[in-house]
Design an enzyme around this catalytic site. Structure first.
Site, PDB file in Angstrom:
ATOM      1  N   HIS A   1     -10.370  -5.448  -2.450  1.00 14.87           N
ATOM      2  CA  HIS A   1      -9.010  -5.633  -1.934  1.00 14.87           C
ATOM      3  C   HIS A   1      -9.081  -5.945  -0.445  1.00 14.87           C
ATOM      4  CE1 HIS A   1     -10.046  -1.358  -1.891  1.00 14.87           C
ATOM      5  NE2 HIS A   1      -9.383  -1.272  -0.756  1.00 14.87           N
TER       6      HIS A   1
ATOM      7  N   HIS B   1      -6.891  -5.730   2.949  1.00 20.13           N
ATOM      8  CA  HIS B   1      -5.710  -5.112   3.563  1.00 20.13           C
ATOM      9  C   HIS B   1      -5.044  -6.103   4.514  1.00 20.13           C
ATOM     10  CE1 HIS B   1      -6.705  -0.742   2.711  1.00 20.13           C
ATOM     11  NE2 HIS B   1      -7.909  -1.249   2.586  1.00 20.13           N
TER      12      HIS B   1
ATOM     13  N   ASP C   1       0.858  -1.191   0.000  1.00 16.56           N
ATOM     14  CA  ASP C   1       0.000   0.000   0.000  1.00 16.56           C
ATOM     15  C   ASP C   1       0.895   1.242   0.000  1.00 16.56           C
ATOM     16  OD1 ASP C   1      -1.782   2.158   1.008  1.00 16.56           O
ATOM     17  OD2 ASP C   1      -3.206   0.536   1.333  1.00 16.56           O
TER      18      ASP C   1
ATOM     19  N   GLN D   1     -14.416   2.534   1.918  1.00 16.67           N
ATOM     20  CA  GLN D   1     -13.847   2.056   0.646  1.00 16.67           C
ATOM     21  C   GLN D   1     -13.606   3.244  -0.280  1.00 16.67           C
ATOM     22  OE1 GLN D   1     -16.217  -0.855  -1.509  1.00 16.67           O
ATOM     23  NE2 GLN D   1     -14.502  -1.396  -2.852  1.00 16.67           N
TER      24      GLN D   1
ATOM     25  N   ASN E   1     -12.901  -3.148   3.323  1.00 18.25           N
ATOM     26  CA  ASN E   1     -13.966  -2.143   3.333  1.00 18.25           C
ATOM     27  C   ASN E   1     -14.895  -2.320   2.130  1.00 18.25           C
ATOM     28  OD1 ASN E   1     -12.703  -0.921   5.579  1.00 18.25           O
ATOM     29  ND2 ASN E   1     -11.344   0.245   4.243  1.00 18.25           N
TER      30      ASN E   1
HETATM   31  P1  AMP Z   1      -9.809   1.368   0.793  1.00 16.10           P
HETATM   32  O1  AMP Z   1      -9.934   2.667   1.553  1.00 16.10           O
HETATM   33  O2  AMP Z   1     -10.143   0.157   1.600  1.00 16.10           O
HETATM   34  O3  AMP Z   1     -10.547   1.426  -0.535  1.00 16.10           O
HETATM   35  O4  AMP Z   1      -8.273   1.217   0.502  1.00 16.10           O
HETATM   36  C1  AMP Z   1      -7.615   1.766  -0.588  1.00 16.10           C
HETATM   37  C2  AMP Z   1      -6.148   1.682  -0.276  1.00 16.10           C
HETATM   38  O5  AMP Z   1      -5.442   1.703  -1.496  1.00 16.10           O
HETATM   39  C3  AMP Z   1      -5.608   2.799   0.600  1.00 16.10           C
HETATM   40  O6  AMP Z   1      -4.993   2.231   1.748  1.00 16.10           O
HETATM   41  C4  AMP Z   1      -4.594   3.510  -0.315  1.00 16.10           C
HETATM   42  O7  AMP Z   1      -3.464   3.942   0.391  1.00 16.10           O
HETATM   43  C5  AMP Z   1      -4.257   2.420  -1.298  1.00 16.10           C
HETATM   44  N1  AMP Z   1      -3.874   2.859  -2.629  1.00 16.10           N
HETATM   45  C6  AMP Z   1      -4.541   3.725  -3.440  1.00 16.10           C
HETATM   46  N2  AMP Z   1      -3.911   3.835  -4.620  1.00 16.10           N
HETATM   47  C7  AMP Z   1      -2.832   3.017  -4.563  1.00 16.10           C
HETATM   48  C8  AMP Z   1      -1.789   2.693  -5.478  1.00 16.10           C
HETATM   49  N3  AMP Z   1      -1.717   3.241  -6.700  1.00 16.10           N
HETATM   50  N4  AMP Z   1      -0.850   1.802  -5.084  1.00 16.10           N
HETATM   51  C9  AMP Z   1      -0.910   1.251  -3.845  1.00 16.10           C
HETATM   52  N5  AMP Z   1      -1.862   1.519  -2.949  1.00 16.10           N
HETATM   53  C10 AMP Z   1      -2.808   2.397  -3.290  1.00 16.10           C
END
Ligand code: AMP
Ligand code: ZN
Length: 136
Positions: free
Chosen positions: A101, A103, A32, A95, A88
């Site tokens: 995804h 975590h 992440d 989300q 999420n």
């Molecule tokens: P969520 O809030 O559960 O949708 O999580 C999205 C996650 O994706 C967050 O923890 C972000 O930091 C991560 N994220 C968003 N864009 C990228 C990216 N290009 N590469 C890696 N992580 C990302």
């Protein structure tokens, strides 16, 4: 199936580079970019599913097995003291990327993070009513 407008589809399928810690035919697991703690990773299916409810059962089962395997590897190799799995679904649930995804968050005694909620205090009647509402 990929969604051409989805950034996690592009990452999962290698069109956008990422720090990949695991890859097979169905999944890519990446670090992440905004980690809660050192090693925070995301399990991404290569096919596009917006959330848990779109995810086929067999892919869900594989994702959980992968979480267990990589979690153990991270705990050992990063010396983590604990581990959170977070997933999420929906904007109000936090989300932000609408491609399923999971975590993987290694935790350290001194990491200063809080992953949690403010506990409610329902009465027994409220819990009973909620129970009945869920089971229908
Ligand atoms: P969520 O809030 O559960 O949708 O999580 C999205 C996650 O994706 C967050 O923890 C972000 O930091 C991560 N994220 C968003 N864009 C990228 C990216 N290009 N590469 C890696 N992580 C990302
Ligand atoms: Zn996608």
């Amino acid at each position: 199936m990929m969604d051409d407008n989805c950034i996690f589809c592009k990452i999962a399928n290698g069109q956008i580079p990422s720090k990949t810690i695991y890859e097979d035919e169905r999944f890519r697991v990446i670090l992440d970019l905004g980690p809660a703690a050192r090693g925070h990773a995301l399990i991404l299916p290569k096919d596009h599913y917006a959330n848990l409810f779109e995810l086929p059962d067999d892919v869900a089962a594989e994702a959980m097995k992968l979480a267990k395997k990589l979690g153990a590897q991270m705990k050992q190799n990063l010396n983590a003291d604990g581990f959170n799995l977070v997933q999420n679904n929906g904007e109000c649930a936090g989300q932000t990327v609408f491609h399923f995804h999971l975590h993987l968050i290694p935790r350290y005694a001194d990491d200063g993070q809080k992953i949690g909620w403010k506990p409610g205090k329902p009465s027994d009647e409220e819990l009973e009513e909620t129970k009945n509402a869920i089971i229908g």
